[in-house]
Design a protein around this motif. Structure first.
Motif, PDB file in Angstrom:
ATOM      1  N   SER A   1     -38.357 -20.984  26.236  1.00 45.24           N
ATOM      2  CA  SER A   1     -37.108 -21.741  26.075  1.00 45.24           C
ATOM      3  C   SER A   1     -36.510 -21.679  24.674  1.00 45.24           C
ATOM      4  CB  SER A   1     -37.294 -23.204  26.501  1.00 45.24           C
ATOM      5  OG  SER A   1     -37.626 -23.257  27.868  1.00 45.24           O
ATOM      6  N   PHE A   2     -36.721 -20.567  23.970  1.00 44.42           N
ATOM      7  CA  PHE A   2     -36.087 -20.384  22.657  1.00 44.42           C
ATOM      8  C   PHE A   2     -34.656 -19.918  22.906  1.00 44.42           C
ATOM      9  CE2 PHE A   2     -35.473 -18.026  18.578  1.00 44.42           C
ATOM     10  CZ  PHE A   2     -35.584 -19.122  17.743  1.00 44.42           C
ATOM     11  N   VAL A   3     -33.699 -20.788  22.616  1.00 47.31           N
ATOM     12  CA  VAL A   3     -32.305 -20.591  23.013  1.00 47.31           C
ATOM     13  C   VAL A   3     -31.698 -19.277  22.507  1.00 47.31           C
ATOM     14  CG1 VAL A   3     -29.977 -21.585  22.952  1.00 47.31           C
ATOM     15  CG2 VAL A   3     -31.958 -23.062  23.325  1.00 47.31           C
ATOM     16  N   PRO A   4     -31.864 -18.902  21.230  1.00 50.71           N
ATOM     17  CA  PRO A   4     -31.279 -17.616  20.807  1.00 50.71           C
ATOM     18  C   PRO A   4     -31.808 -16.432  21.618  1.00 50.71           C
ATOM     19  CG  PRO A   4     -31.867 -18.910  18.888  1.00 50.71           C
ATOM     20  CD  PRO A   4     -32.442 -19.619  20.087  1.00 50.71           C
ATOM     21  N   ALA A   5     -33.050 -16.501  22.031  1.00 54.52           N
ATOM     22  CA  ALA A   5     -33.632 -15.421  22.840  1.00 54.52           C
ATOM     23  C   ALA A   5     -33.006 -15.393  24.233  1.00 54.52           C
ATOM     24  CB  ALA A   5     -35.149 -15.589  22.942  1.00 54.52           C
ATOM     25  N   ILE A   6     -32.788 -16.556  24.805  1.00 51.60           N
ATOM     26  CA  ILE A   6     -32.162 -16.634  26.127  1.00 51.60           C
ATOM     27  C   ILE A   6     -30.760 -16.032  26.055  1.00 51.60           C
ATOM     28  CG2 ILE A   6     -31.333 -18.211  27.923  1.00 51.60           C
ATOM     29  CD1 ILE A   6     -33.647 -20.127  26.974  1.00 51.60           C
ATOM     30  N   ARG A   7     -30.004 -16.433  25.039  1.00 47.11           N
ATOM     31  CA  ARG A   7     -28.652 -15.891  24.849  1.00 47.11           C
ATOM     32  C   ARG A   7     -28.690 -14.377  24.657  1.00 47.11           C
ATOM     33  NH1 ARG A   7     -27.308 -17.648  19.738  1.00 47.11           N
ATOM     34  NH2 ARG A   7     -28.540 -15.855  19.140  1.00 47.11           N
ATOM     35  N   ASP A   8     -29.621 -13.888  23.840  1.00 48.36           N
ATOM     36  CA  ASP A   8     -29.678 -12.456  23.550  1.00 48.36           C
ATOM     37  C   ASP A   8     -30.111 -11.643  24.765  1.00 48.36           C
ATOM     38  OD1 ASP A   8     -28.729 -13.032  21.071  1.00 48.36           O
ATOM     39  OD2 ASP A   8     -30.548 -12.503  19.982  1.00 48.36           O
ATOM     40  N   LEU A   9     -30.901 -12.223  25.641  1.00 44.49           N
ATOM     41  CA  LEU A   9     -31.195 -11.534  26.908  1.00 44.49           C
ATOM     42  C   LEU A   9     -29.910 -11.392  27.718  1.00 44.49           C
ATOM     43  CD1 LEU A   9     -34.628 -12.953  28.138  1.00 44.49           C
ATOM     44  CD2 LEU A   9     -34.137 -10.688  27.210  1.00 44.49           C
ATOM     45  N   GLY A  10     -29.076 -12.424  27.684  1.00 42.43           N
ATOM     46  CA  GLY A  10     -27.779 -12.327  28.338  1.00 42.43           C
ATOM     47  C   GLY A  10     -26.958 -11.179  27.777  1.00 42.43           C
ATOM     48  N   LEU A  11     -26.952 -11.040  26.465  1.00 45.47           N
ATOM     49  CA  LEU A  11     -26.221  -9.939  25.828  1.00 45.47           C
ATOM     50  C   LEU A  11     -26.811  -8.585  26.211  1.00 45.47           C
ATOM     51  CD1 LEU A  11     -25.710 -11.475  22.288  1.00 45.47           C
ATOM     52  CD2 LEU A  11     -23.907 -10.895  23.935  1.00 45.47           C
ATOM     53  N   MET A  12     -28.127  -8.501  26.245  1.00 53.85           N
ATOM     54  CA  MET A  12     -28.775  -7.236  26.601  1.00 53.85           C
ATOM     55  C   MET A  12     -28.398  -6.830  28.024  1.00 53.85           C
ATOM     56  SD  MET A  12     -32.500  -7.681  24.737  1.00 53.85           S
ATOM     57  CE  MET A  12     -33.009  -5.955  24.725  1.00 53.85           C
ATOM     58  N   TYR A  13     -28.379  -7.795  28.935  1.00 54.36           N
ATOM     59  CA  TYR A  13     -27.982  -7.486  30.316  1.00 54.36           C
ATOM     60  C   TYR A  13     -26.482  -7.204  30.414  1.00 54.36           C
ATOM     61  CZ  TYR A  13     -32.478  -8.362  32.530  1.00 54.36           C
ATOM     62  OH  TYR A  13     -33.797  -8.267  32.934  1.00 54.36           O
ATOM     63  N   GLN A  14     -25.687  -7.923  29.652  1.00 60.23           N
ATOM     64  CA  GLN A  14     -24.237  -7.727  29.707  1.00 60.23           C
ATOM     65  C   GLN A  14     -23.851  -6.297  29.309  1.00 60.23           C
ATOM     66  OE1 GLN A  14     -21.984 -10.262  27.072  1.00 60.23           O
ATOM     67  NE2 GLN A  14     -20.023  -9.490  27.804  1.00 60.23           N
ATOM     68  N   TYR A  15     -24.479  -5.813  28.240  1.00 56.93           N
ATOM     69  CA  TYR A  15     -24.101  -4.497  27.712  1.00 56.93           C
ATOM     70  C   TYR A  15     -25.074  -3.378  28.095  1.00 56.93           C
ATOM     71  CZ  TYR A  15     -20.703  -7.094  25.023  1.00 56.93           C
ATOM     72  OH  TYR A  15     -19.656  -7.910  24.658  1.00 56.93           O
ATOM     73  N   GLY A  16     -26.137  -3.718  28.800  1.00 56.38           N
ATOM     74  CA  GLY A  16     -27.114  -2.696  29.176  1.00 56.38           C
ATOM     75  C   GLY A  16     -27.868  -2.157  27.975  1.00 56.38           C
ATOM     76  N   ILE A  17     -28.268  -3.036  27.085  1.00 56.81           N
ATOM     77  CA  ILE A  17     -28.980  -2.632  25.865  1.00 56.81           C
ATOM     78  C   ILE A  17     -30.465  -2.514  26.185  1.00 56.81           C
ATOM     79  CG2 ILE A  17     -29.557  -3.229  23.483  1.00 56.81           C
ATOM     80  CD1 ILE A  17     -26.917  -4.846  23.440  1.00 56.81           C
ATOM     81  N   GLY A  18     -30.908  -1.290  26.401  1.00 57.77           N
ATOM     82  CA  GLY A  18     -32.316  -1.040  26.669  1.00 57.77           C
ATOM     83  C   GLY A  18     -32.765  -1.377  28.078  1.00 57.77           C
ATOM     84  N   ILE A  19     -31.886  -1.916  28.853  1.00 59.55           N
ATOM     85  CA  ILE A  19     -32.161  -2.274  30.241  1.00 59.55           C
ATOM     86  C   ILE A  19     -30.903  -1.965  31.045  1.00 59.55           C
ATOM     87  CG2 ILE A  19     -33.925  -4.062  29.888  1.00 59.55           C
ATOM     88  CD1 ILE A  19     -31.743  -6.132  29.806  1.00 59.55           C
ATOM     89  N   PRO A  20     -31.034  -1.842  32.354  1.00 56.32           N
ATOM     90  CA  PRO A  20     -29.825  -1.598  33.152  1.00 56.32           C
ATOM     91  C   PRO A  20     -28.828  -2.763  33.037  1.00 56.32           C
ATOM     92  CG  PRO A  20     -31.797  -1.142  34.435  1.00 56.32           C
ATOM     93  CD  PRO A  20     -32.251  -1.804  33.160  1.00 56.32           C
ATOM     94  N   LYS A  21     -27.562  -2.430  32.912  1.00 56.49           N
ATOM     95  CA  LYS A  21     -26.511  -3.450  32.846  1.00 56.49           C
ATOM     96  C   LYS A  21     -26.537  -4.253  34.139  1.00 56.49           C
ATOM     97  CE  LYS A  21     -22.294  -2.728  30.996  1.00 56.49           C
ATOM     98  NZ  LYS A  21     -20.894  -2.279  30.878  1.00 56.49           N
ATOM     99  N   ASP A  22     -26.498  -5.575  34.010  1.00 57.86           N
ATOM    100  CA  ASP A  22     -26.535  -6.443  35.182  1.00 57.86           C
ATOM    101  C   ASP A  22     -25.809  -7.744  34.832  1.00 57.86           C
ATOM    102  OD1 ASP A  22     -27.215  -8.266  37.239  1.00 57.86           O
ATOM    103  OD2 ASP A  22     -29.121  -7.240  37.599  1.00 57.86           O
ATOM    104  N   ILE A  23     -24.548  -7.817  35.203  1.00 51.78           N
ATOM    105  CA  ILE A  23     -23.722  -8.967  34.847  1.00 51.78           C
ATOM    106  C   ILE A  23     -24.228 -10.254  35.493  1.00 51.78           C
ATOM    107  CG2 ILE A  23     -21.383  -9.955  34.958  1.00 51.78           C
ATOM    108  CD1 ILE A  23     -21.767  -7.678  32.888  1.00 51.78           C
TER     109      ILE A  23
END
Length: 170
Positions: free
Chosen positions: A102-124
């Protein structure tokens, strides 16, 4: 606690070196919060000269002690190529570990990684899930993302409706 006060509060600017000395001493005793605090100082250059190698080693040590912020910053250093080559797989792994705690910056950054497909498949839809969770936990960026996305999707629906109406004109 005294070390944090000395390095975080501008009213104690003359005591910063004492705070850094305390943090170094606590790091020598594997005090996990001191490891991440000192690592962040080296990463940001606040009160200390930027030293990515020292920051990396402190976060790595914090990870071994299962410190949540250590996980996050270790992942960030891999994502942004601070001291190490970019490795999104490791970045995702460690940012995800912090998010699961539940570390909030990490939760947000996972959202960014999925939004832009950074190192993982893009998944809105997964991005939305993480932004929703971070937003509920008080993250302002995630709240703005949700509002922006709603407005954007509304505009797309309006445009699609106009195109559909034009195509169906006899």
């Amino acid at each position: 606690l005294l070390a944090e006060i000395y390095v975080d509060r501008d009213t104690f600017i003359d005591k910063v070196s004492i705070g850094v000395d305390y943090l170094n001493e606590l790091c020598g005793e594997n005090y996990n919060l001191a490891l991440t605090k000192l690592g962040k100082l080296y990463l940001s250059g606040k009160h200390l000269e930027i030293n990515y190698e020292k920051a990396f080693k402190l976060f790595e040590k914090a990870c071994k002690l299962e410190q949540v912020e250590g996980y996050y910053y270790f992942g960030i250093m891999h994502a942004l190529s601070y001291y190490v080559e970019v490795n999104y797989e490791i970045a995702f792994e460690y940012i995800n570990k912090a998010a699961k705690k539940s570390f909030v910056p990490a939760i947000r950054d996972l959202g960014l990684m999925y939004q832009y497909g950074i190192g993982i498949p893009k998944d809105i839809s997964k991005a939305k899930k993480y932004f929703d969770k971070a937003s509920k936990l008080g993250d302002d960026y995630s709240k703005e993302w949700k509002d922006h996305t709603k407005k954007f999707l509304k505009k797309i629906r309006i445009i699609n409706n106009c195109i559909y109406d034009e195509n169906n004109v006899d």
